[in-house]
Design a protein around this motif. Sequence first.
Motif, mmCIF file in Angstrom:
data_model
loop_
_atom_site.group_PDB
_atom_site.id
_atom_site.type_symbol
_atom_site.label_atom_id
_atom_site.label_comp_id
_atom_site.label_asym_id
_atom_site.label_seq_id
_atom_site.Cartn_x
_atom_site.Cartn_y
_atom_site.Cartn_z
ATOM 1 N N LEU A 17 0.833 -1.203 0.000
ATOM 2 C CA LEU A 17 0.000 0.000 0.000
ATOM 3 C C LEU A 17 0.872 1.259 0.000
ATOM 4 C CD1 LEU A 17 -2.845 -1.096 2.446
ATOM 5 C CD2 LEU A 17 -2.897 -1.060 -0.051
ATOM 6 N N TRP A 21 0.014 0.649 -4.290
ATOM 7 C CA TRP A 21 -1.039 -0.312 -4.578
ATOM 8 C C TRP A 21 -2.282 0.070 -3.773
ATOM 9 C CZ3 TRP A 21 -0.755 -4.115 -8.218
ATOM 10 C CH2 TRP A 21 0.505 -4.369 -8.757
ATOM 11 N N VAL A 22 -3.460 -0.139 -4.341
ATOM 12 C CA VAL A 22 -4.720 0.121 -3.645
ATOM 13 C C VAL A 22 -5.579 -1.129 -3.725
ATOM 14 C CG1 VAL A 22 -4.725 2.615 -4.007
ATOM 15 C CG2 VAL A 22 -5.768 1.130 -5.703
ATOM 16 N N LEU A 33 -5.453 -6.172 -5.668
ATOM 17 C CA LEU A 33 -4.728 -4.911 -5.591
ATOM 18 C C LEU A 33 -4.484 -4.368 -6.992
ATOM 19 C CD1 LEU A 33 -2.019 -5.940 -2.966
ATOM 20 C CD2 LEU A 33 -4.228 -4.878 -2.549
#
Length: 70
Positions: A17, A21-22, A33
Amino acid sequence: MTDWPSTRAPRVLAALLRLGWVVKRQTGSHKVLARVGWPDYVFAFHDREEIGPRMLAKIAKSTGLAPGDL
């Protein structure tokens, strides 16, 4: 010998994250992700799970994670 230490799943997810990355969507423990310029990656580890060096190396190939990111 590998540069990767065994690490718990939440620490790896937090590092991903931080790299940009989300979480696109989640079903149970499977998190999809997304990151611009990379194909989606399915992170399918439970929170208390320990991820070993070999698996971390595979995750790194798909996500751009480096040992220093953990």
